[in-house]
Design a protein around this motif. Sequence first.
Motif, short mmCIF file in Angstrom:
data_model
loop_
_atom_site.label_atom_id
_atom_site.label_comp_id
_atom_site.label_asym_id
_atom_site.label_seq_id
_atom_site.Cartn_x
_atom_site.Cartn_y
_atom_site.Cartn_z
N SER A 1 -2.98 57.91 -74.59
CA SER A 1 -3.80 56.84 -74.02
C SER A 1 -4.94 57.44 -73.18
CB SER A 1 -2.95 55.88 -73.18
OG SER A 1 -2.29 56.57 -72.16
N VAL A 2 -4.66 58.54 -72.47
CA VAL A 2 -5.74 59.19 -71.71
C VAL A 2 -6.77 59.76 -72.69
CG1 VAL A 2 -6.31 61.10 -70.16
CG2 VAL A 2 -4.29 59.73 -69.72
N ALA A 3 -6.27 60.33 -73.79
CA ALA A 3 -7.19 60.92 -74.78
C ALA A 3 -8.12 59.86 -75.35
CB ALA A 3 -6.38 61.58 -75.89
N VAL A 4 -7.55 58.71 -75.71
CA VAL A 4 -8.37 57.64 -76.28
C VAL A 4 -9.40 57.16 -75.24
CG1 VAL A 4 -8.31 55.26 -77.11
CG2 VAL A 4 -6.64 56.91 -77.95
N ALA A 5 -8.94 57.01 -73.99
CA ALA A 5 -9.86 56.55 -72.94
C ALA A 5 -10.97 57.55 -72.70
CB ALA A 5 -9.08 56.29 -71.66
N PHE B 1 -12.05 59.80 -74.75
CA PHE B 1 -12.89 59.78 -75.94
C PHE B 1 -13.89 58.62 -75.88
CE2 PHE B 1 -13.36 57.82 -80.18
CZ PHE B 1 -14.14 58.79 -80.77
N LEU B 2 -13.37 57.43 -75.56
CA LEU B 2 -14.25 56.25 -75.50
C LEU B 2 -15.32 56.41 -74.42
CD1 LEU B 2 -11.82 53.23 -75.96
CD2 LEU B 2 -13.69 53.93 -77.45
N ILE B 3 -14.89 56.89 -73.26
CA ILE B 3 -15.84 57.06 -72.15
C ILE B 3 -16.90 58.09 -72.53
CG2 ILE B 3 -16.04 57.96 -69.80
CD1 ILE B 3 -13.36 56.50 -69.23
N CYS B 4 -16.46 59.17 -73.19
CA CYS B 4 -17.42 60.20 -73.61
C CYS B 4 -18.41 59.63 -74.63
CB CYS B 4 -16.68 61.40 -74.22
SG CYS B 4 -15.92 62.45 -72.99
N VAL B 5 -17.90 58.83 -75.57
CA VAL B 5 -18.80 58.24 -76.57
C VAL B 5 -19.80 57.31 -75.90
CG1 VAL B 5 -18.90 56.64 -78.52
CG2 VAL B 5 -17.23 58.48 -78.52
N LEU B 6 -19.29 56.47 -74.98
CA LEU B 6 -20.18 55.54 -74.28
C LEU B 6 -21.22 56.31 -73.47
CD1 LEU B 6 -17.58 52.88 -73.10
CD2 LEU B 6 -19.28 52.63 -74.89
N HIS B 7 -20.78 57.38 -72.82
CA HIS B 7 -21.72 58.19 -72.05
C HIS B 7 -22.73 58.88 -72.96
CE1 HIS B 7 -23.07 61.82 -69.81
NE2 HIS B 7 -23.20 60.93 -68.84
N LEU C 1 -11.79 52.71 -68.00
CA LEU C 1 -11.33 53.59 -66.92
C LEU C 1 -10.22 52.92 -66.12
CD1 LEU C 1 -11.73 56.17 -65.28
CD2 LEU C 1 -13.49 55.00 -63.99
N PHE C 2 -10.43 51.64 -65.76
CA PHE C 2 -9.42 50.93 -64.98
C PHE C 2 -8.13 50.80 -65.78
CE2 PHE C 2 -12.52 49.74 -61.83
CZ PHE C 2 -11.73 49.69 -60.69
N ALA C 3 -8.26 50.47 -67.07
CA ALA C 3 -7.07 50.28 -67.90
C ALA C 3 -6.24 51.56 -67.93
CB ALA C 3 -7.48 49.87 -69.30
N ILE C 4 -6.92 52.68 -68.13
CA ILE C 4 -6.18 53.94 -68.25
C ILE C 4 -5.61 54.36 -66.90
CG2 ILE C 4 -8.14 55.53 -67.95
CD1 ILE C 4 -5.06 55.88 -70.16
N PHE C 5 -6.35 54.05 -65.83
CA PHE C 5 -5.85 54.40 -64.50
C PHE C 5 -4.53 53.69 -64.24
CE2 PHE C 5 -5.65 53.06 -60.00
CZ PHE C 5 -5.31 54.29 -59.46
N PHE C 6 -4.47 52.40 -64.55
CA PHE C 6 -3.24 51.65 -64.27
C PHE C 6 -2.11 52.10 -65.20
CE2 PHE C 6 -6.26 48.57 -62.32
CZ PHE C 6 -5.77 48.71 -61.03
N ALA C 7 -2.46 52.49 -66.43
CA ALA C 7 -1.42 52.97 -67.35
C ALA C 7 -0.80 54.27 -66.83
CB ALA C 7 -2.03 53.20 -68.74
N LEU D 1 -1.34 67.33 -65.32
CA LEU D 1 -1.05 67.96 -66.61
C LEU D 1 -1.21 66.94 -67.74
CD1 LEU D 1 -0.06 70.46 -68.12
CD2 LEU D 1 2.27 69.74 -67.71
N LEU D 2 -0.65 65.75 -67.54
CA LEU D 2 -0.75 64.70 -68.57
C LEU D 2 -2.21 64.34 -68.81
CD1 LEU D 2 2.20 62.37 -67.49
CD2 LEU D 2 2.12 63.81 -69.51
N CYS D 3 -2.94 64.13 -67.70
CA CYS D 3 -4.35 63.71 -67.83
C CYS D 3 -5.20 64.86 -68.38
CB CYS D 3 -4.89 63.24 -66.48
SG CYS D 3 -4.17 61.68 -65.97
N GLY D 4 -4.87 66.08 -67.98
CA GLY D 4 -5.63 67.23 -68.47
C GLY D 4 -5.46 67.38 -69.98
N LEU D 5 -4.21 67.23 -70.43
CA LEU D 5 -3.97 67.32 -71.88
C LEU D 5 -4.70 66.20 -72.60
CD1 LEU D 5 -0.16 68.19 -71.95
CD2 LEU D 5 -2.03 69.65 -72.71
N GLY D 6 -4.66 65.00 -72.01
CA GLY D 6 -5.36 63.86 -72.60
C GLY D 6 -6.86 64.10 -72.65
N ALA D 7 -7.41 64.65 -71.57
CA ALA D 7 -8.85 64.91 -71.52
C ALA D 7 -9.24 65.94 -72.58
CB ALA D 7 -9.24 65.41 -70.14
N ALA D 8 -8.42 66.98 -72.71
CA ALA D 8 -8.72 68.02 -73.70
C ALA D 8 -8.70 67.43 -75.12
CB ALA D 8 -7.71 69.16 -73.58
N LEU D 9 -7.66 66.62 -75.35
CA LEU D 9 -7.54 66.00 -76.68
C LEU D 9 -8.71 65.05 -76.95
CD1 LEU D 9 -5.53 65.99 -79.04
CD2 LEU D 9 -4.41 64.03 -77.99
#
Lengths: 237, 389
Positions: free
Chosen positions: B23-27, B29-35, B271-277, B316-324
């Motif tokens: 879920s972090v990876a998808v978020a 990814f989406l944020i990067c695409v939007l940016h 961002l908010f959705a992933i933060f709460f998840a 660690l979870l968010c870092g792996l998600g960000a890398a993915l």
Amino acid sequence: MAAAIAIHSVTKTYHRGGESLRVLDDLELQMEAGTFYALMGPSGSGKTTLLNLVGGLDHADAGRVVVGDTDLTSLDGSELARWRAAHVGFVFQGFNLLPVLTARENVELPLLLAPLSKAQRREQAERALALVGLGDRMDHKPRELSGGQEQRVAIARAIATDPQVILADEPTGDLDRTTADAVLDLLQRLNRELNKTILMVTHDPQAAGFADQVIHLDKGKLGRIDRNERPAGARRV
Amino acid sequence: MPWKLLLRNVLGHRLRSALTVLSVAVAVFLICVLHAVTSGLARTLDASAANRLLVQSAVSLYVDLPLSYQQKMAAVPGIEAICKWQWFGGRYEQDKGGFFAQFGIDADTFLRSYPEMSIAAGRYEDFAGQRTACIVGQQLADKYGWRVGQTVPITGTIFTRTDGRPWEFTVQAIYQSRSPSFDEQQMFFHYDYLHESLQQGGAVGPDGVGVYMLRLGPGTDPLAVQQAVDAMFENGPQRVQTTTEAEFNRQFITMLGDVPALLRMVGGAVLFAIFFAVLNTMIMAGRERTRDLGVLKALGFTDATAAGLLVGEALLLCGLGAALGGLLGLAIERPMQAVTAAFLPGFGFDGSTLLLGAGIALAVGVISGLVPGLRAARLTTVQALREVG
């Protein structure tokens, strides 16, 4: 014999829902080094509270708790944590092993706080596990062990740093009689062969029979102290 | 810090950890695409030339300007060259689903006015010398496999031939672009060919000019030229609006609304959705580990270590998600560029996009780890051990 643990006029009161409950009331008690004590008394008599104070897990409202040559009442939270890491080992009723770690890794945990190399930590953990008879179960996780084996791992963790004092809170409460006796026998050996001072909270008179002395608490005050006769064969030095 | 314990805690709940990472990876990814989209828009605007002005109808971009305006504007001091741009809006016969832009332009001023263009195949002179010739972008040529000399049939939708046949343009040159404001998915042909066809009755459609491009001479004040041109046609027959190329592009982009603001809002919601998840995951983890943290404290570990374990796990979870998510973004960058080249030539992941994704993941990790971490730190050892006992 020198006093390993000295309780001077200790008072502890809990406040819950606007009510105050004094669980230790001006308690005065001395415990000698190298002695196995059982702490008994009815529920609410202050046994676990006293154990927590001696282990530096809680602060007294008044009075002094001295273990070895350290006055615990003068230490703050982080100093108490450092002191615990070096001077005391805990054995809990529910074993309290970390389920994601193996037996060896659980025993290595307190050693992470000691200035040891990885190899030294491993060696010391293996030695402790061998001492409690689990040299062949080092790589098993808690769920792969029986209750008695889990408690022996917990005892190995308690002695891994070679503390002066071992505090045990109902260590046999979750075990059947045979297993409980084996664990108590192990604690007795640690006391007699390694000269550890042991303070064990228990409701079980049979468990208390393994101790040298039985301290009775009642409503936060010292009741009486019974001395157990040590059978000649019990000493296995 | 007991790192092994941290790692084992993450691996201990593989499904939950994997879902959180995903879920972090998808978020991310989406944020990067939007940016990448918003920064692509900004890059396109930034790359707009400062010495080019665009003149359009003050009413709307869809209203044509009279052909006679060109001669009048040529008299304004500072204007070095004028190039007509007329939107053709045709469809390539073999293009089933795609779309590309076609414009009628003035070949004699076009290439010199757009120095970001370079001829990659064929000769510009051949294009300029042949009435029905066209010049196409490299990406467009690659997309349809066009070569120099090939005839391309285009069916008019605004300008239709009276014989019912499609227009035919011969590719005489292929250009490449060095600027994100000038994409390689366009076709340019002679405005005169279109105008003459309309005049001679070979085709029907509006006979005017969509936009005039004014190239300014060195040292010319763009504002003075803008004011002079606007003033020149203030009384009609068509009032005009003269803008810089950057402003023209900005207005074109915002024809559908404030796209960057909309994208930022979507990004904020993601961002908010992933933060709460992640926060939910970490609060669950914190509650499950209360006893373990109490045990650690009893063994002599500090409150900071107890909190650090939870913050570290979240990181660690968010870092792996960000890398993915970042890798996923990089993997789709080229295909996305091909898709967006026509309307967003500046699209692309740069360092700031990836840093933004990593920074957001880091912030989500720290905050969502700190919430249960602070609780763990505040709990006394006795409370932590008692909570489950």
